[in-house]
Enzyme design. Sequence first.
Site, mmCIF file in Angstrom:
data_model
loop_
_atom_site.group_PDB
_atom_site.id
_atom_site.type_symbol
_atom_site.label_atom_id
_atom_site.label_comp_id
_atom_site.label_asym_id
_atom_site.label_seq_id
_atom_site.Cartn_x
_atom_site.Cartn_y
_atom_site.Cartn_z
ATOM 1 C CE LYS A 13 -2.139 -0.853 3.928
ATOM 2 N NZ LYS A 13 -1.583 -2.308 4.297
ATOM 3 N NE ARG A 89 -3.752 -1.348 10.035
ATOM 4 C CZ ARG A 89 -2.947 -0.759 9.550
ATOM 5 N NH1 ARG A 89 -2.844 0.403 9.263
ATOM 6 N NH2 ARG A 89 -1.625 -1.555 9.171
ATOM 7 N NE ARG A 128 7.916 -2.488 5.225
ATOM 8 C CZ ARG A 128 6.648 -2.327 5.429
ATOM 9 N NH1 ARG A 128 5.887 -1.950 4.455
ATOM 10 N NH2 ARG A 128 6.144 -2.351 6.921
ATOM 11 N NE ARG A 161 7.006 -0.416 9.903
ATOM 12 C CZ ARG A 161 6.002 -0.321 9.185
ATOM 13 N NH1 ARG A 161 5.995 0.432 7.852
ATOM 14 N NH2 ARG A 161 4.850 -0.781 9.742
ATOM 15 N NE ARG A 172 2.527 -4.726 11.390
ATOM 16 C CZ ARG A 172 3.568 -4.447 10.120
ATOM 17 N NH1 ARG A 172 4.796 -4.897 10.257
ATOM 18 N NH2 ARG A 172 3.167 -3.590 9.241
HETATM 19 P P1 AMP Z 1 1.472 0.598 9.018
HETATM 20 O O1 AMP Z 1 2.697 1.095 8.597
HETATM 21 O O2 AMP Z 1 0.102 0.745 8.147
HETATM 22 O O3 AMP Z 1 1.729 -0.958 8.820
HETATM 23 O O4 AMP Z 1 0.855 0.799 10.576
HETATM 24 C C1 AMP Z 1 1.735 0.457 11.622
HETATM 25 C C2 AMP Z 1 0.867 0.361 12.747
HETATM 26 O O5 AMP Z 1 0.592 1.541 13.320
HETATM 27 C C3 AMP Z 1 -0.071 -0.802 12.732
HETATM 28 O O6 AMP Z 1 0.453 -1.979 13.278
HETATM 29 C C4 AMP Z 1 -1.002 -0.290 14.006
HETATM 30 O O7 AMP Z 1 -0.346 -0.461 15.233
HETATM 31 C C5 AMP Z 1 -1.056 1.304 13.703
HETATM 32 N N1 AMP Z 1 -2.132 1.680 12.687
HETATM 33 C C6 AMP Z 1 -1.860 2.292 11.602
HETATM 34 N N2 AMP Z 1 -2.948 2.756 11.059
HETATM 35 C C7 AMP Z 1 -3.997 2.074 11.877
HETATM 36 C C8 AMP Z 1 -5.302 2.261 12.157
HETATM 37 N N3 AMP Z 1 -5.847 2.756 10.853
HETATM 38 N N4 AMP Z 1 -5.765 1.980 13.034
HETATM 39 C C9 AMP Z 1 -5.284 1.331 13.949
HETATM 40 N N5 AMP Z 1 -3.927 1.357 14.011
HETATM 41 C C10 AMP Z 1 -3.136 1.571 13.079
#
Ligand code: AMP
Length: 219
Positions: A13, A89, A128, A161, A172
């Site tokens: 994404k 989400r 990554r 990360r 996750r």
């Molecule tokens: P991402 O980079 O999109 O994978 O997000 C990293 C982390 O941020 C996720 O594992 C969640 O802990 C938090 N996070 C990001 N977006 C959301 C969301 N829309 N709702 C809840 N937690 C989020």
Amino acid sequence: MRLVLLGPPGAGKGTQAKVLSGKLSLVHISTGDMFRQASKSGKELGRKLADYMNRGVLVPDEVVNQIVIERLSEADVKDTGFILDGYPRTKEQARVLDEALNDMGMHLDVVVYMKTSKKVILSRLTGRRICRQCGSIFHVQNIAPKVPGICDYCDGELYQRDDDKEDTVLKRLQVYQDQTKELIDYYTKNDVLKTVSGDLEVRQLYDVLYELFGSERLI
Ligand code: AMP
């Protein structure tokens, strides 16, 4: 155009959103990026966000909704449109988003679901690497930097990360599967969902997405 990219962690994404937002002149709003940025601030909220992320669990809906809605209220979003990456989400986030957009006289044009296999997700996420300085994304095999550990664009240091380590990735994915099915049902009912394969290579998927929006005359 107002667009949501939906899909599991590792679907690509962020990569697609970066390229598409540049190409289509849309504001790229990534909740993950916003939270990572905030977590460096040293403030109380930042520390809480880092804790959720490091455990691989979702940040509570009220916190996420407030941060995103504040961002959506800024002038650039209304003028040019946006790509939401990593939000919503949960079904509750989707509901609040629809309500907020409605209040602002906007609506979503399309939600792209990037359906991706577990094997591909695991390989992408654990391999990554991200540049500390400019945020560019690499992969130890698929998008290898010219010099291992160093960014091709700014010579910054590449890092993994914490939440891309295998145990957290598995957590996750579980969280994603638990929460996201009903989100997909929600958008299917609202008739805005388009499904594409997140297993495709970056370039191939970009072509599919570009074709999709071009043929829909949304750009
Ligand atoms: P991402 O980079 O999109 O994978 O997000 C990293 C982390 O941020 C996720 O594992 C969640 O802990 C938090 N996070 C990001 N977006 C959301 C969301 N829309 N709702 C809840 N937690 C989020």
